[in-house]
Scaffold this motif. Structure first.
Motif, short mmCIF file in Angstrom:
data_model
loop_
_atom_site.label_atom_id
_atom_site.label_comp_id
_atom_site.label_asym_id
_atom_site.label_seq_id
_atom_site.Cartn_x
_atom_site.Cartn_y
_atom_site.Cartn_z
N ASP A 11 0.81 -1.22 0.00
CA ASP A 11 0.00 0.00 0.00
C ASP A 11 0.84 1.27 0.00
O ASP A 11 0.30 2.38 0.09
CB ASP A 11 -0.93 0.00 1.22
N ALA A 12 2.15 1.11 -0.10
CA ALA A 12 3.01 2.29 -0.15
C ALA A 12 2.76 3.07 -1.44
O ALA A 12 2.60 2.49 -2.52
CB ALA A 12 4.48 1.86 -0.07
N GLY A 13 2.73 4.39 -1.33
CA GLY A 13 2.52 5.23 -2.50
C GLY A 13 3.75 5.29 -3.39
O GLY A 13 4.88 5.26 -2.91
N ILE A 14 3.54 5.34 -4.69
CA ILE A 14 4.63 5.45 -5.66
C ILE A 14 4.88 6.93 -5.92
O ILE A 14 3.99 7.65 -6.37
CB ILE A 14 4.28 4.73 -6.98
N ARG A 15 6.10 7.38 -5.68
CA ARG A 15 6.40 8.81 -5.76
C ARG A 15 7.01 9.21 -7.10
O ARG A 15 6.82 10.36 -7.54
CB ARG A 15 7.35 9.20 -4.63
N CYS A 257 -9.05 0.85 -15.47
CA CYS A 257 -9.96 1.24 -14.41
C CYS A 257 -9.14 1.65 -13.19
O CYS A 257 -7.94 1.38 -13.13
CB CYS A 257 -10.92 0.09 -14.05
N VAL A 258 -9.80 2.28 -12.26
CA VAL A 258 -9.20 2.59 -10.96
C VAL A 258 -10.16 2.07 -9.89
O VAL A 258 -11.34 2.45 -9.86
CB VAL A 258 -8.97 4.10 -10.78
N ASP A 275 0.82 8.87 -15.88
CA ASP A 275 0.08 10.11 -15.62
C ASP A 275 -0.46 10.13 -14.19
O ASP A 275 -0.45 11.18 -13.52
CB ASP A 275 -1.09 10.25 -16.59
N TRP A 276 -0.94 8.99 -13.73
CA TRP A 276 -1.48 8.90 -12.38
C TRP A 276 -0.38 9.22 -11.35
O TRP A 276 -0.60 9.96 -10.39
CB TRP A 276 -2.07 7.51 -12.15
N ILE A 277 0.80 8.68 -11.58
CA ILE A 277 1.91 8.95 -10.66
C ILE A 277 2.21 10.45 -10.59
O ILE A 277 2.51 10.99 -9.52
CB ILE A 277 3.17 8.17 -11.10
N PRO A 285 -1.01 6.52 -6.56
CA PRO A 285 -1.15 5.07 -6.77
C PRO A 285 -0.17 4.30 -5.89
O PRO A 285 0.93 4.78 -5.59
CB PRO A 285 -0.84 4.88 -8.25
N THR A 286 -0.56 3.11 -5.51
CA THR A 286 0.28 2.25 -4.69
C THR A 286 0.88 1.14 -5.55
O THR A 286 0.50 0.94 -6.71
CB THR A 286 -0.54 1.61 -3.57
N TYR A 287 1.78 0.38 -4.94
CA TYR A 287 2.33 -0.78 -5.65
C TYR A 287 1.27 -1.84 -5.87
O TYR A 287 1.32 -2.57 -6.87
CB TYR A 287 3.54 -1.34 -4.88
#
Length: 409
Positions: A11-15, A257-258, A275-277, A285-287
């Motif tokens: 659940d870590a966010g992608i930076r 989808c999201v 684009d989401w990142i 977004p997460t892993y």
């Protein structure tokens, strides 16, 4: 490109885009000795007396009993088949047997045929029949499963053409799963499995009739792929670094989808994961989101640790074994790969011609016999039991007889 290990916290966010690229590259190919081989086998089910009638998913769940998957039996026990394989159901009701990988082709032959027999027995008792074709020969595409994922998928595909719906709901594929092999040979192995594609697609094309109509295509199933966004369903670039190429392909692919706790999973057209990142959608977004996104991509070869080959039509009965064995043989070792690439070179890239004309395409017709002969020689050399070798040879010979009856009286 930085290489990111598999995160402890999914659940870590992608930076950064570079972090996502590194993560994909770290998981997409599990390199090592090329021993295990697996397969997914899809089949379309019909009622023999009324083959054009829609499939009743409640009746299908009853038919599959304790083996029915969560998509049609959410409260069921979801039992594995006799050798650990499992069943999935595609949006149009296609039944997918996902076999457990095996260390040898002979063992895979035994386990998959046993489980296909188990599946056939169940559907026959339930008043159904498996068609064994790569596209529904009787019905037009109709979605029988409803979920927010499938609703978003249908909406996304519909923006471009009806082919996405056909792919979702009316096609059946055979998906060999071959090990990625040694790290120092990965680029050649990745290139070979693509270059061999048109030849093997043509040899095993098995979907000329859809919804009661001869389409004029040897593989109508593959024809539908040409109507899907190539950013999601095209080929991935080859080259010296397949992992990097796949990572870039995946991040540039549009989001299907999201996932959201409530409401629609649809996303506006053209938004990619990259684009989401960078802020195109609310939240980071997460892993886990990235893992989910990778499962919504349908290239002709998809890396999932192993190589999942997605360009083959499903085959009738036990004929599934021949294309799986042929592919495994042609990728057996570096010398065989080099020879196979040389032999198939004239037909490499002829995806459209192979899907349209099959073995009657002049270039494929000149290429295929030598490629298949090489595979049969390797299978014999590597000790495939004689009866199984003969089975593969017989299946291949039958395909040539169908295509060129005047040469095989």
């Amino acid at each position: 490109m930085r290489t990111a290990p598999h995160p402890i916290d999914a659940d870590a966010g992608i930076r950064q885009i570079e972090d996502a690229e590194g993560y994909i590259a770290s998981i997409c190919f599990k390199t090592g000795p090329p021993a295990p081989v697996g397969v997914e086998v899809e089949h379309i089910a019909h009622t023999p007396e009324h083959p054009a009638a829609p499939l009743d998913t409640a009746a299908l769940a009853t038919t599959l009993a304790g083996h029915a998957p969560p998509t049609i039996a959410p409260d069921g026990p979801h039992l594995p088949l006799r050798h650990g394989g499992r069943l999935d159901i595609a949006p149009g009701g296609q039944i997918r047997l996902v076999a457990r990988p095996q260390a040898t082709l002979a063992r895979l032959h035994t386990t998959v045929n046993t489980e296909l027999g188990q599946l056939t027995e169940m559907v026959t008792r339930g008043g159904l029949r498996l068609s064994g074709a790569g596209i529904d020969p009787h019905r037009s595409a109709r979605r029988v499963l409803s979920s927010r994922r499938y609703q978003a998928m249908a909406a996304s595909f519909a923006r471009r053409s009806s082919d996405g719906r056909t792919m979702m709901c009316a096609t059946a594929g055979l998906r060999p799963e071959i090990a990625a092999g040694p790290a120092d040979g990965l680029a050649d192995r990745w290139a070979a499995v693509h270059e061999l594609g048109p030849t093997l697609l043509a040899v095993f094309a098995n979907s000329p009739v859809h919804a009661g109509r001869d389409t004029g295509w040897a593989s109508t199933r593959m024809r539908t792929w040409y109507g899907i966004d190539p950013g999601r369903a095209g080929t991935v670039a080859d080259g010296a670094d397949p992992a990097r190429a796949w990572a870039r392909y995946a991040l540039r692919a549009p989001l299907l989808c999201v996932r959201r706790p409530t409401g629609s999973w649809a996303v506006r057209p053209g938004v990619t994961f990259a684009d989401w990142i960078t802020g195109a959608l609310p939240g980071r977004p997460t892993y886990d989101d990235l893992d989910y996104h990778l499962g919504t991509l349908f290239p002709l070869v998809r890396p999932r640790g192993h190589l999942q080959i997605r360009y083959l039509d499903t085959q009738p009965g036990g004929d599934w074994f021949a294309p799986v064995a042929v592919l495994a043989a042609l990728l057996a070792d570096r010398s065989t790969i080099d020879t196979a690439r040389d032999l198939c070179a004239p037909a490499a890239g002829r995806w459209l011609e192979a899907a349209r004309y099959g073995l009657t395409d002049a270039v494929v017709a000149r290429t295929a016999p030598a490629v298949l002969d090489l595979a049969l020689r390797v299978l014999e050399r590597d000790g495939l039991p004689g009866g199984l070798h003969d089975e593969v040879a017989s299946t291949v010979d039958h395909r040539f007889r169908q295509a060129w009856p005047h040469l095989h009286p």
